[in-house]
Design a protein around this motif. Structure first.
Motif, short mmCIF file in Angstrom:
data_model
loop_
_atom_site.label_atom_id
_atom_site.label_comp_id
_atom_site.label_asym_id
_atom_site.label_seq_id
_atom_site.Cartn_x
_atom_site.Cartn_y
_atom_site.Cartn_z
N PRO A 211 0.89 -1.38 0.08
CA PRO A 211 0.00 0.06 0.14
C PRO A 211 0.92 1.34 -0.22
O PRO A 211 1.79 1.31 1.11
CB PRO A 211 -0.74 -0.10 1.20
CG PRO A 211 -0.82 -1.63 1.67
CD PRO A 211 0.39 -2.06 1.07
N THR A 212 0.50 2.20 -0.81
CA THR A 212 1.22 3.24 -1.18
C THR A 212 0.69 4.53 -0.97
O THR A 212 -0.49 4.81 -1.79
CB THR A 212 2.10 3.45 -2.46
OG1 THR A 212 3.06 2.07 -2.42
CG2 THR A 212 3.00 4.48 -2.41
N LEU A 213 1.11 5.55 -0.43
CA LEU A 213 0.33 6.91 -0.17
C LEU A 213 1.10 7.69 -0.83
O LEU A 213 2.43 8.09 -0.42
CB LEU A 213 0.21 7.39 1.35
CG LEU A 213 -0.12 8.66 1.40
CD1 LEU A 213 -1.83 8.68 0.98
CD2 LEU A 213 -0.29 9.29 2.98
N VAL A 214 0.56 8.42 -1.84
CA VAL A 214 1.27 9.48 -2.59
C VAL A 214 0.88 10.74 -2.06
O VAL A 214 -0.09 11.18 -1.83
CB VAL A 214 0.81 9.50 -4.28
CG1 VAL A 214 1.54 10.73 -5.20
CG2 VAL A 214 1.25 8.08 -4.92
N LEU A 215 1.97 11.38 -1.46
CA LEU A 215 1.74 12.50 -0.63
C LEU A 215 2.40 13.55 -1.59
O LEU A 215 3.53 13.72 -1.88
CB LEU A 215 2.31 12.47 0.77
CG LEU A 215 2.23 13.61 1.70
CD1 LEU A 215 0.69 13.45 2.12
CD2 LEU A 215 2.96 13.23 3.00
N TRP A 216 1.58 14.83 -1.68
CA TRP A 216 1.99 15.97 -2.68
C TRP A 216 1.54 17.37 -1.95
O TRP A 216 0.60 17.76 -1.34
CB TRP A 216 1.09 15.73 -4.02
CG TRP A 216 1.93 15.96 -5.18
CD1 TRP A 216 1.85 17.20 -5.69
CD2 TRP A 216 2.82 15.13 -5.91
NE1 TRP A 216 2.71 17.17 -7.10
CE2 TRP A 216 3.36 15.98 -7.07
CE3 TRP A 216 3.20 13.71 -5.52
CZ2 TRP A 216 4.23 15.21 -7.72
CZ3 TRP A 216 4.12 13.11 -6.28
CH2 TRP A 216 4.70 13.95 -7.51
N GLY A 217 2.68 18.02 -2.48
CA GLY A 217 2.47 19.49 -2.03
C GLY A 217 1.49 20.35 -3.22
O GLY A 217 2.04 20.03 -4.34
N ARG A 218 0.73 20.86 -2.80
CA ARG A 218 -0.25 21.50 -3.77
C ARG A 218 0.48 22.43 -4.77
O ARG A 218 0.24 22.52 -5.90
CB ARG A 218 -1.37 22.20 -3.07
CG ARG A 218 -2.32 23.34 -3.83
CD ARG A 218 -3.14 22.25 -4.90
NE ARG A 218 -4.14 22.85 -5.53
CZ ARG A 218 -3.67 23.48 -6.99
NH1 ARG A 218 -2.34 23.35 -7.45
NH2 ARG A 218 -4.58 23.95 -7.62
N HIS A 219 1.48 22.95 -4.58
CA HIS A 219 2.13 23.77 -5.42
C HIS A 219 3.52 23.33 -5.76
O HIS A 219 4.43 24.16 -6.03
CB HIS A 219 2.39 25.32 -4.67
CG HIS A 219 1.03 25.89 -4.25
ND1 HIS A 219 0.30 26.69 -5.02
CD2 HIS A 219 0.36 25.76 -3.06
CE1 HIS A 219 -0.84 26.76 -4.45
NE2 HIS A 219 -0.72 26.58 -3.15
N ASP A 220 3.75 22.19 -5.73
CA ASP A 220 5.03 21.42 -6.26
C ASP A 220 5.45 21.82 -7.63
O ASP A 220 4.46 21.61 -8.59
CB ASP A 220 4.96 20.12 -6.21
CG ASP A 220 6.18 19.28 -6.31
OD1 ASP A 220 7.03 19.51 -7.00
OD2 ASP A 220 6.47 18.28 -5.72
N PRO A 221 6.35 22.54 -7.92
CA PRO A 221 6.94 23.17 -9.37
C PRO A 221 7.20 21.83 -10.24
O PRO A 221 7.27 21.87 -11.42
CB PRO A 221 7.89 24.07 -9.03
CG PRO A 221 8.52 23.63 -7.91
CD PRO A 221 7.50 23.17 -6.84
N PHE A 222 7.54 20.63 -9.69
CA PHE A 222 7.97 19.84 -10.43
C PHE A 222 6.92 18.97 -11.17
O PHE A 222 7.14 18.36 -12.39
CB PHE A 222 9.01 18.80 -9.60
CG PHE A 222 10.17 19.26 -9.14
CD1 PHE A 222 11.43 19.05 -9.71
CD2 PHE A 222 10.13 19.85 -7.96
CE1 PHE A 222 12.55 19.40 -9.51
CE2 PHE A 222 11.38 20.65 -7.65
CZ PHE A 222 12.57 20.19 -8.37
N ALA A 223 5.75 18.96 -10.53
CA ALA A 223 4.71 18.18 -11.31
C ALA A 223 3.40 18.48 -10.21
O ALA A 223 3.53 18.76 -9.16
CB ALA A 223 4.65 16.64 -11.29
N GLY A 224 2.20 18.61 -10.99
CA GLY A 224 1.26 19.21 -10.20
C GLY A 224 0.29 17.90 -9.58
O GLY A 224 0.65 16.60 -9.87
N PRO A 225 -0.75 18.11 -8.73
CA PRO A 225 -1.42 17.24 -8.41
C PRO A 225 -2.12 16.26 -9.38
O PRO A 225 -2.44 15.08 -8.78
CB PRO A 225 -2.54 17.98 -7.44
CG PRO A 225 -1.95 19.06 -7.23
CD PRO A 225 -1.12 19.76 -8.53
#
Length: 270
Positions: A211-225
């Motif tokens: 099981p994997t949780l992809v955790l993301w910053g809303r304003h990540d400049p490398f790739a979006g949500p």
């Protein structure tokens, strides 16, 4: 301590569940710089921090032509075998998350659950036409930091503000100095200037059974949500959480939030 050429160490409670932390691939990144604040929020865990090849106190890989993620995954597997730990949780940032996924695809008994923060292990799926990703951003950032007159504190401060933090006026000066110091060692310079081709894990993601949780910053400049959602969908047991008011390093900018989300995921019994 260095075993199998990977520097590593322990933090937290000796009797707690073993949880591996793996850092990102930006200049000066290493395990304790990326995750010291998160580990402090969860002292009841038994944290195993590892510096990947060419980062922190770990020696760089000798074969520049070898696939970088696979090579790092195999080095990590050797270390975990030497230590004698299996079926552990892993909390990883960017590069570290991709390395963990590569190892999980090959050896399903290594990781129990994975939290991957801002990792981009594969190209955006062709059928997800709205997915935003800038695969060359990391290379451009390294070139800007190390190029010209060479690395300095102002360049490090600017890079963190532009790429890693959303609240740019809150970037801690001690972190800037620590990252710059770690980024200017002979090992770090060798890693930064190595001409290594990328490695796409698109064909491996379906084999990741943990099981994997992809955790993301809303304003990540490398790739979006949108990319993060496609990434999570490509995993057999993928979930997604997006944190607002953060960029590429939410574990540094909002460690309490990341620690809470990771703990909830690690202790989920569903």
């Amino acid at each position: 301590m260095v075993t199998g050429e990977l520097a590593h160490g322990w933090a937290g409670t000796e009797s707690g569940p073993v949880t591996l932390v793996l850092h990102g691939g930006g200049p000066g990144c290493h395990a304790t710089s990326d995750f010291a604040a998160v580990m402090a929020h969860r002292p009841e865990r038994r944290w195993l921090w590892v510096d990947l090849p060419g980062y922190g106190a770990s020696a760089p890989e000798s074969d520049a032509d070898a696939p970088p993620l696979t090579t790092a995954a195999h080095a990590l597997d050797c270390l975990l075998t030497d230590i004698g730990v299996r079926n552990i949780d892993v909390l990883a940032q960017s590069l570290g998350g991709s390395v963990a996924l590569r190892l999980a695809a090959e050896r399903p008994n290594v990781f129990r659950r994975i939290v991957a923060i801002g990792s981009q292990p594969a190209a955006a799926p062709a059928h997800r036409t709205g997915s935003t990703r800038d695969p060359g951003l990391g290379a451009r950032a390294r070139a800007a930091y190390y190029g010209g007159s060479g690395p300095n504190l102002d360049k490090m401060r600017q890079m963190i503000a532009e790429l890693e933090w959303y609240e740019t006026n809150l970037v801690p000066e001690p972190m800037v100095r620590a990252r710059h110091s770690a980024a200017t060692t002979p090992t770090a310079r060798t890693t930064a200037t190595a001409n290594r081709t990328g490695e796409d894990l698109g064909d491996h993601l379906a084999a990741v059974m943990a099981p994997t949780l992809v955790l993301w910053g809303r304003h990540d400049p490398f790739a979006g949500p949108d990319y993060a959602a496609a990434f999570a969908d490509a995993l057999p047991r993928g979930d997604l959480a997006v944190i607002c008011r953060t960029a590429h390093h939410p574990q540094s900018e909002r460690p309490e939030m990341v620690a809470a989300l990771a703990e909830a995921f690690f202790t989920d019994r569903s």
